[in-house]
Design an enzyme around this catalytic site. Structure first.
Site, mmCIF file in Angstrom:
data_model
loop_
_atom_site.group_PDB
_atom_site.id
_atom_site.type_symbol
_atom_site.label_atom_id
_atom_site.label_comp_id
_atom_site.label_asym_id
_atom_site.label_seq_id
_atom_site.Cartn_x
_atom_site.Cartn_y
_atom_site.Cartn_z
ATOM 1 N N GLU A 149 -109.843 25.647 -12.376
ATOM 2 C CA GLU A 149 -109.714 25.874 -13.749
ATOM 3 C C GLU A 149 -110.582 25.417 -14.856
ATOM 4 O O GLU A 149 -109.939 24.304 -14.990
ATOM 5 C CB GLU A 149 -108.381 26.578 -13.982
ATOM 6 C CG GLU A 149 -108.226 27.417 -14.908
ATOM 7 C CD GLU A 149 -107.771 26.980 -16.260
ATOM 8 O OE1 GLU A 149 -108.692 27.029 -17.177
ATOM 9 O OE2 GLU A 149 -106.592 26.665 -16.353
ATOM 10 N N LEU A 150 -111.736 25.918 -15.175
ATOM 11 C CA LEU A 150 -112.402 24.928 -16.163
ATOM 12 C C LEU A 150 -112.455 25.471 -17.490
ATOM 13 O O LEU A 150 -111.551 26.208 -17.732
ATOM 14 C CB LEU A 150 -113.899 25.147 -15.365
ATOM 15 C CG LEU A 150 -113.988 24.408 -13.682
ATOM 16 C CD1 LEU A 150 -115.246 24.563 -13.154
ATOM 17 C CD2 LEU A 150 -113.187 23.049 -13.723
ATOM 18 N N PRO A 205 -102.036 13.136 -12.801
ATOM 19 C CA PRO A 205 -102.106 13.714 -14.144
ATOM 20 C C PRO A 205 -103.283 12.936 -15.255
ATOM 21 O O PRO A 205 -103.679 11.842 -14.908
ATOM 22 C CB PRO A 205 -100.952 13.403 -14.593
ATOM 23 C CG PRO A 205 -100.375 12.201 -13.912
ATOM 24 C CD PRO A 205 -100.886 12.396 -12.873
ATOM 25 N N GLU A 261 -104.946 30.735 -9.396
ATOM 26 C CA GLU A 261 -103.594 30.173 -9.537
ATOM 27 C C GLU A 261 -102.522 31.581 -9.940
ATOM 28 O O GLU A 261 -102.857 32.178 -10.767
ATOM 29 C CB GLU A 261 -103.589 29.188 -10.542
ATOM 30 C CG GLU A 261 -104.338 27.908 -10.012
ATOM 31 C CD GLU A 261 -104.284 26.808 -10.918
ATOM 32 O OE1 GLU A 261 -103.344 25.844 -10.350
ATOM 33 O OE2 GLU A 261 -104.918 26.415 -11.808
ATOM 34 N N SER A 279 -112.371 20.134 -17.652
ATOM 35 C CA SER A 279 -113.670 20.354 -18.332
ATOM 36 C C SER A 279 -114.592 20.991 -17.100
ATOM 37 O O SER A 279 -114.405 20.479 -15.980
ATOM 38 C CB SER A 279 -114.267 19.327 -19.019
ATOM 39 O OG SER A 279 -114.439 18.388 -17.886
HETATM 40 P P1 ADP Z 1 -110.819 16.738 -21.052
HETATM 41 O O1 ADP Z 1 -112.331 16.448 -21.252
HETATM 42 O O2 ADP Z 1 -110.510 17.742 -21.803
HETATM 43 O O3 ADP Z 1 -109.970 15.304 -20.977
HETATM 44 P P2 ADP Z 1 -111.631 16.255 -18.113
HETATM 45 O O4 ADP Z 1 -111.909 17.128 -17.406
HETATM 46 O O5 ADP Z 1 -112.246 15.026 -18.592
HETATM 47 O O6 ADP Z 1 -111.070 17.069 -19.460
HETATM 48 O O7 ADP Z 1 -109.950 15.728 -17.716
HETATM 49 C C1 ADP Z 1 -109.220 16.646 -16.797
HETATM 50 C C2 ADP Z 1 -108.665 15.576 -15.696
HETATM 51 O O8 ADP Z 1 -109.673 14.936 -14.939
HETATM 52 C C3 ADP Z 1 -107.726 14.545 -16.265
HETATM 53 O O9 ADP Z 1 -106.785 14.282 -15.240
HETATM 54 C C4 ADP Z 1 -108.755 13.312 -16.081
HETATM 55 O O10 ADP Z 1 -108.232 12.076 -15.876
HETATM 56 C C5 ADP Z 1 -109.484 13.855 -14.878
HETATM 57 N N1 ADP Z 1 -110.937 13.305 -14.717
HETATM 58 C C6 ADP Z 1 -111.694 12.989 -15.748
HETATM 59 N N2 ADP Z 1 -112.867 12.461 -15.560
HETATM 60 C C7 ADP Z 1 -112.916 12.212 -14.092
HETATM 61 C C8 ADP Z 1 -113.428 11.760 -12.821
HETATM 62 N N3 ADP Z 1 -114.710 11.307 -13.129
HETATM 63 N N4 ADP Z 1 -113.094 11.886 -11.835
HETATM 64 C C9 ADP Z 1 -112.010 12.414 -11.385
HETATM 65 N N5 ADP Z 1 -110.977 13.077 -12.453
HETATM 66 C C10 ADP Z 1 -111.665 12.916 -13.785
#
Ligand code: ADP
Length: 490
Positions: free
Chosen positions: A262-263, A188, A470, A241
């Site tokens: 889902e981006l 999470p 999903e 994202s």
């Molecule tokens: P936001 O910018 O809205 O926080 P993210 O895409 O960064 O969206 O985050 C969504 C999920 O992806 C979170 O669980 C975050 O911890 C994870 N996440 C972010 N960066 C990475 C990464 N480099 N590798 C793996 N998971 C990541």
């Protein structure tokens, strides 16, 4: 800004929901660091969770691999029964789960209760799907042969989930994976680990075996890296994202995993002058400000037909100014804080950029409280496509309005860009509704409604808004492989 005490967590009727029995407590102590969880409404640290490392992630894969054969081998009806019991426990614990969600995420408590219901509805849905994974009998194209296709679980699946729907996204992914007969390891978001831990505890109580649903809390890279590198992890489901999605897609390539994603979204809300404008105003408020604007389905570009433009601006500005902003636990709150400081800064930066480029603020409030986590719900008029707010997902309570003159023009403007998740269309002309909706390059289109999600629909996007679906009848197949069997009977 109104401050409520953080007594919320102390008032939970079941304190075990705060992470008792988590995976990390059941393995030889690998993670000793702690990660603070902060309430965005008050800035107060409300809890801490284990901060896992690479070794913990590798241990999770080993444990899931050991647990998998038993779970995969159970009858689908038994897995369905356990998922239904999980749904029931989630509903029974709705008050506690909503409290945890609001305190770690910030959303108003009524929305948090709604999210818990939404999460439970996916557990029920996939319980049903578990029992309806029918294969196919194929008319043979060779003499003396019988041909059929059956579905099999893909194996261990990983999920990486975001902070804006910390309960629903875990439930939606885990329910599908477990129904299919997979084990799932969930990472999470760092901001919202508590909701995931609480759901996993209820899953265990419902009968999900140890190590079939594992929650790994901590920083992303050390936990997700080993999951992506290990060939035993056969599927990845990610919500977040587009930028992180691209990164994970590249990492998944190394072991050719099944990927569903889902981006980001950048939803157009298109309002024609033949629509019921007052209803559209109310619906646009819902489409824009749910989850305090931090929703991938949020109306991000509001295109309004020029003949009704000024009327819409007046009515929408009045409705926006009436939205109560405050602590998520305050009963009258409709807009909470931004979950992350960076998110609040981005929302304010979008407003400043738009105004510097010629947009005008149509709402009264400019700054909320100390200007920290809270962003004033803002309607911007005279917005043009060169402004950041019209080019990027703002993920904040900022509503940019762009005027348009012609149907073809607005379709082209709505379809421009890399995103294709959701679109909203308002018109009372049935021909126009059919004509425009089928030209929108989006995975989901709401015609005269801001609400269209739920377990039976294929949730997902086109273009760089995602891969796979999903929910719906496709959701479970993201976690399954097809096995085609050809038997000779001669
Ligand atoms: P936001 O910018 O809205 O926080 P993210 O895409 O960064 O969206 O985050 C969504 C999920 O992806 C979170 O669980 C975050 O911890 C994870 N996440 C972010 N960066 C990475 C990464 N480099 N590798 C793996 N998971 C990541």
């Amino acid at each position: 800004m109104r401050r409520l005490s953080e007594d919320g967590l102390a008032s939970l009727s079941d304190h075990h929901l705060l992470g008792a029995g988590a995976f990390v407590d059941r393995v030889p102590r690998l993670a000793t660091d702690r990660l603070a969880v902060t309430c965005p409404s008050s800035g107060v640290v409300i809890a801490s969770v284990a901060c896992g490392d690479e070794e913990l992630a590798r241990c999770a894969i080993d444990r899931a691999a050991d647990a998998l054969p038993d779970w995969r081998g159970r009858l689908p009806g038994e897995r369905a029964h356990i998922l239904r019991r999980w749904a029931m426990l989630v509903r029974e614990n709705q008050t506690d789960l909503a409290m945890i969600l609001t305190l770690e995420q910030g959303k108003p408590i009524t929305e948090a209760r709604g999210e818990i219901d939404y999460a439970a509805s996916y557990l029920d849905w996939f319980a049903g799907e578990a029992e309806r994974c029918f294969g196919q009998s194929i008319p043979a194209h060779r003499p003396g042969m019988q041909m059929h296709v059956e579905w099999a679980p893909v194996g261990i699946a990983a999920a990486v989930t975001p902070w804006n729907f910390p309960s629903a996204m875990v439930a939606r992914k885990a329910a599908a994976a477990l129904a299919a007969g997979c084990a799932m390891i969930v990472k999470p978001a760092m901001e919202t680990p508590l909701s995931a831990l609480a759901l996993a505890l209820l899953a265990r109580r419902a009968g999900v075996p140890d190590d079939i649903l594992i929650i790994l809390t901590g920083e992303a890279a050390p936990l997700v890296g080993p999951l992506m590198a290990d060939s035993r992890v056969r599927a990845l489901s990610f919500t977040g994202s587009t930028q992180t999605g691209r990164l994970l897609l590249a990492q998944a390539a190394g072991t050719v995993k099944r990927v569903s994603m889902e981006l980001g979204g950048h939803a157009p809300f298109i309002l024609f002058d033949d629509a019921q404008v007052d209803r559209a105003v109310a619906d646009c408020i819902a489409a824009k400000f749910a989850t305090s604007g931090q929703d991938c389905l949020a109306a991000n570009r509001i295109f309004v037909h020029r003949p009704i433009h000024d009327h819409f601006i007046d009515a929408f500005a009045r409705a926006t100014d009436a939205l109560a902003v405050g602590h998520g636990l305050a009963p009258d709150t409709l807009i909470g804080p931004m979950t992350t400081a960076a998110g609040a800064d981005k929302g304010r930066a979008h407003i400043a950029d738009a105004i510097a480029r010629g947009a005008r603020r149509a709402t009264r409030r400019t700054i909320m409280g100390d200007g920290g986590a809270f962003v004033a719900p803002t309607l911007l008029r005279d917005v043009t496509e060169d402004m950041q707010v019209a080019r990027e997902e703002s993920f904040a309570p900022v509503a940019p309005v762009l005027a348009f003159d012609h149907e073809d023009e607005v379709i082209a403007r709505a379809n421009a860009g890399e995103y294709g998740l959701a679109a909203y269309l308002y018109t009372d002309d049935v021909r126009r509704a059919a004509r425009v909706s089928r030209q929108l390059e989006y995975g989901m289109v709401g015609v005269n409604t801001p609400r269209f999600t739920g377990p039976p629909i294929p949730f997902g996007g086109w273009k760089q808004s995602g891969l796979g679906r999903e929910g719906g009848s496709a959701g479970i197949t993201e976690y399954m492989e097809q096995r085609y069997v050809c038997s000779a009977f001669r």
